[in-house]
Design an enzyme around this catalytic site. Structure first.
Site, PDB file in Angstrom:
ATOM      1  CE  LYS A 135      -3.787   4.763  -2.050  1.00 17.30           C
ATOM      2  NZ  LYS A 135      -4.763   5.416  -3.301  1.00 17.30           N
ATOM      3  CE1 TYR A 178      -4.114   2.128   0.451  1.00 15.48           C
ATOM      4  CE2 TYR A 178      -2.571   3.091   2.098  1.00 15.48           C
ATOM      5  CZ  TYR A 178      -3.766   3.112   1.326  1.00 15.48           C
ATOM      6  OH  TYR A 178      -4.837   4.096   1.389  1.00 15.48           O
TER       7      TYR A 178
HETATM    8  P1  NAD Z   1     -13.769   1.713  -0.416  1.00 15.84           P
HETATM    9  O1  NAD Z   1     -13.428   0.172  -0.711  1.00 15.84           O
HETATM   10  O2  NAD Z   1     -14.939   2.261   0.354  1.00 15.84           O
HETATM   11  O3  NAD Z   1     -14.094   2.357  -1.891  1.00 15.84           O
HETATM   12  C1  NAD Z   1     -13.173   1.771  -3.285  1.00 15.84           C
HETATM   13  C2  NAD Z   1     -13.994   1.788  -4.588  1.00 15.84           C
HETATM   14  O4  NAD Z   1     -12.898   1.306  -5.569  1.00 15.84           O
HETATM   15  C3  NAD Z   1     -15.070   0.575  -4.290  1.00 15.84           C
HETATM   16  O5  NAD Z   1     -16.574   0.966  -4.863  1.00 15.84           O
HETATM   17  C4  NAD Z   1     -14.219  -0.502  -5.395  1.00 15.84           C
HETATM   18  O6  NAD Z   1     -15.342  -1.279  -6.057  1.00 15.84           O
HETATM   19  C5  NAD Z   1     -13.569   0.462  -6.405  1.00 15.84           C
HETATM   20  N1  NAD Z   1     -12.673  -0.171  -7.054  1.00 15.84           N
HETATM   21  C6  NAD Z   1     -11.625  -1.216  -6.625  1.00 15.84           C
HETATM   22  N2  NAD Z   1     -10.999  -1.679  -7.632  1.00 15.84           N
HETATM   23  C7  NAD Z   1     -11.499  -1.082  -8.759  1.00 15.84           C
HETATM   24  C8  NAD Z   1     -11.197  -1.138 -10.041  1.00 15.84           C
HETATM   25  N3  NAD Z   1     -10.112  -2.016 -10.481  1.00 15.84           N
HETATM   26  N4  NAD Z   1     -11.861  -0.596 -11.014  1.00 15.84           N
HETATM   27  C9  NAD Z   1     -12.728   0.406 -10.508  1.00 15.84           C
HETATM   28  N5  NAD Z   1     -13.021   0.566  -9.183  1.00 15.84           N
HETATM   29  C10 NAD Z   1     -12.695  -0.313  -8.212  1.00 15.84           C
HETATM   30  O7  NAD Z   1     -12.500   2.650  -0.255  1.00 15.84           O
HETATM   31  P2  NAD Z   1     -12.214   4.127   0.214  1.00 15.84           P
HETATM   32  O8  NAD Z   1     -11.811   3.916   1.567  1.00 15.84           O
HETATM   33  O9  NAD Z   1     -13.169   4.972  -0.202  1.00 15.84           O
HETATM   34  O10 NAD Z   1     -10.755   4.607  -0.518  1.00 15.84           O
HETATM   35  C11 NAD Z   1     -10.999   5.206  -1.740  1.00 15.84           C
HETATM   36  C12 NAD Z   1      -9.469   5.698  -1.899  1.00 15.84           C
HETATM   37  O11 NAD Z   1      -8.953   6.489  -1.137  1.00 15.84           O
HETATM   38  C13 NAD Z   1      -8.527   4.575  -2.356  1.00 15.84           C
HETATM   39  O12 NAD Z   1      -7.703   4.683  -3.206  1.00 15.84           O
HETATM   40  C14 NAD Z   1      -7.747   4.448  -0.882  1.00 15.84           C
HETATM   41  O13 NAD Z   1      -6.587   3.806  -0.770  1.00 15.84           O
HETATM   42  C15 NAD Z   1      -7.640   6.126  -0.453  1.00 15.84           C
HETATM   43  N6  NAD Z   1      -7.611   6.310   0.899  1.00 15.84           N
HETATM   44  C16 NAD Z   1      -8.474   5.842   1.805  1.00 15.84           C
HETATM   45  C17 NAD Z   1      -8.453   6.128   3.010  1.00 15.84           C
HETATM   46  C18 NAD Z   1      -9.306   5.734   4.386  1.00 15.84           C
HETATM   47  O14 NAD Z   1      -8.872   5.550   5.357  1.00 15.84           O
HETATM   48  N7  NAD Z   1     -10.610   5.312   3.794  1.00 15.84           N
HETATM   49  C19 NAD Z   1      -7.205   7.017   3.451  1.00 15.84           C
HETATM   50  C20 NAD Z   1      -6.499   7.496   2.608  1.00 15.84           C
HETATM   51  C21 NAD Z   1      -6.636   7.121   1.239  1.00 15.84           C
END
Ligand code: NAD
Length: 272
Positions: free
Chosen positions: A180, A176
């Site tokens: 990132k 991860y």
């Molecule tokens: P989440 O799992 O709630 O949503 C992610 C979405 O991406 C899902 O709907 C999934 O179906 C979709 N997805 C996954 N693989 C895919 C693909 N190959 N093609 C198209 N869609 C795809 O996650 P989240 O927490 O909303 O995270 C969203 C982004 O934010 C990610 O990149 C994550 O790394 C980043 N992020 C999240 C957090 C956190 O704490 N939630 C913190 C920092 C960064």
């Protein structure tokens, strides 16, 4: 305060979490159309349906699209569909991504797992930036009047999803962290390459946000919740809206001079 959002938004990962909330925020802030793209079409459709409740533009039109961001042809089809229906893409948010469910040390992580993170978080972001920017740079800028005359809106704005792990390391999630860190590189190089085309590219770097990704991580590691509280100065994780507001700002004409930057929205976590 109005952000001056009026155009067409495309959000990947819009079926869940940050992407879902960001996409709905574009509708709430006045976008004329929002494309909700996700590998899970039913989830994207649900988000698109929900957005109608919040839309403020009387001509608002939502669209759900199935996309696998790891597949360049699928991304090309997504962008072609949005451009065919709505004629342009003004704001693009690349929120599709995956998080770690089973932490493993750098010795124990399998290379298949490492490659999976590379494909979704890095290649997926790159595919979307490449194809969306290719469409944006041929369109006319939106025309928006500012206090001192017409604003430099540019031809489009892209926000990539980084993380606090774009800057730091957390034990046992090298796949991860690496992915990132790479998102910052894509943003910075794309911002330089695209500045003369009037396309802005920025990264948003949250710490922990209340989404299904975090719920899954906590379920797989019960020690995580107390650990989060101990490293978060606010003693709470972020709500999705707290991330969406910054995404909307970065896409808006209010950020017309902001490109290539990393917006750390981490409640002060990286200070500790
Ligand atoms: P989440 O799992 O709630 O949503 C992610 C979405 O991406 C899902 O709907 C999934 O179906 C979709 N997805 C996954 N693989 C895919 C693909 N190959 N093609 C198209 N869609 C795809 O996650 P989240 O927490 O909303 O995270 C969203 C982004 O934010 C990610 O990149 C994550 O790394 C980043 N992020 C999240 C957090 C956190 O704490 N939630 C913190 C920092 C960064």
């Amino acid at each position: 305060m109005s952000f001056g959002i009026s155009g067409v938004a495309l959000v990947t990962g819009a079926g869940s979490g940050i992407g879902r909330d960001a996409a709905i925020s574009f509708a709430a802030e006045g976008a004329i159309a929002v494309a909700f793209a996700d590998i899970d079409l039913a989830a994207a459709q649900q988000s698109a349906d929900k957005s109608v409740e919040y839309a403020t533009n009387p001509a608002y039109c939502p669209l759900a699209i199935e996309v696998d961001v790891t597949d360049l042809e699928s991304v090309e089809r997504m962008v072609a569909q949005v451009v065919e229906i709505f004629k342009r893409i003004d704001y693009s948010v690349n929120s599709a991504g995956i998080g770690v469910r089973e932490p493993k040390t750098v010795v124990d992580v399998s290379m298949e797992e490492f490659d999976r993170f590379y494909r979704v978080n890095v290649l997926g972001t790159m595919n979307c930036v490449k194809v969306v920017a290719g469409a944006m740079r041929h369109q006319a800028p939106l025309r928006i009047q500012g206090r001192n005359g017409e604003r430099h809106t540019g031809r489009g704005a892209i926000v990539n999803m980084g993380s606090a792990n774009s800057y730091m390391a957390t034990r046992d999630i090298v796949q991860y962290t690496t992915s990132k860190h790479a998102v910052l590189g894509i943003t910075r190089n794309a911002a330089l390459d695209l500045a003369s085309d009037g396309v802005r590219v920025n990264t948003i770097c949250p710490s922990w946000v209340d989404t299904p990704m975090v719920t899954a991580a906590v379920n797989g590691n019960p020690e995580l919740s107390p650990l989060m509280e101990s490293v978060l100065p606010f003693k709470r994780i972020a709500q999705t809206e707290e991330i969406s507001d910054v995404i909307i700002f970065l896409c808006s004409p209010r950020a017309s001079y902001v490109t290539g930057s990393d917006w750390v929205v981490d409640g002060g976590m990286t200070l500790t």
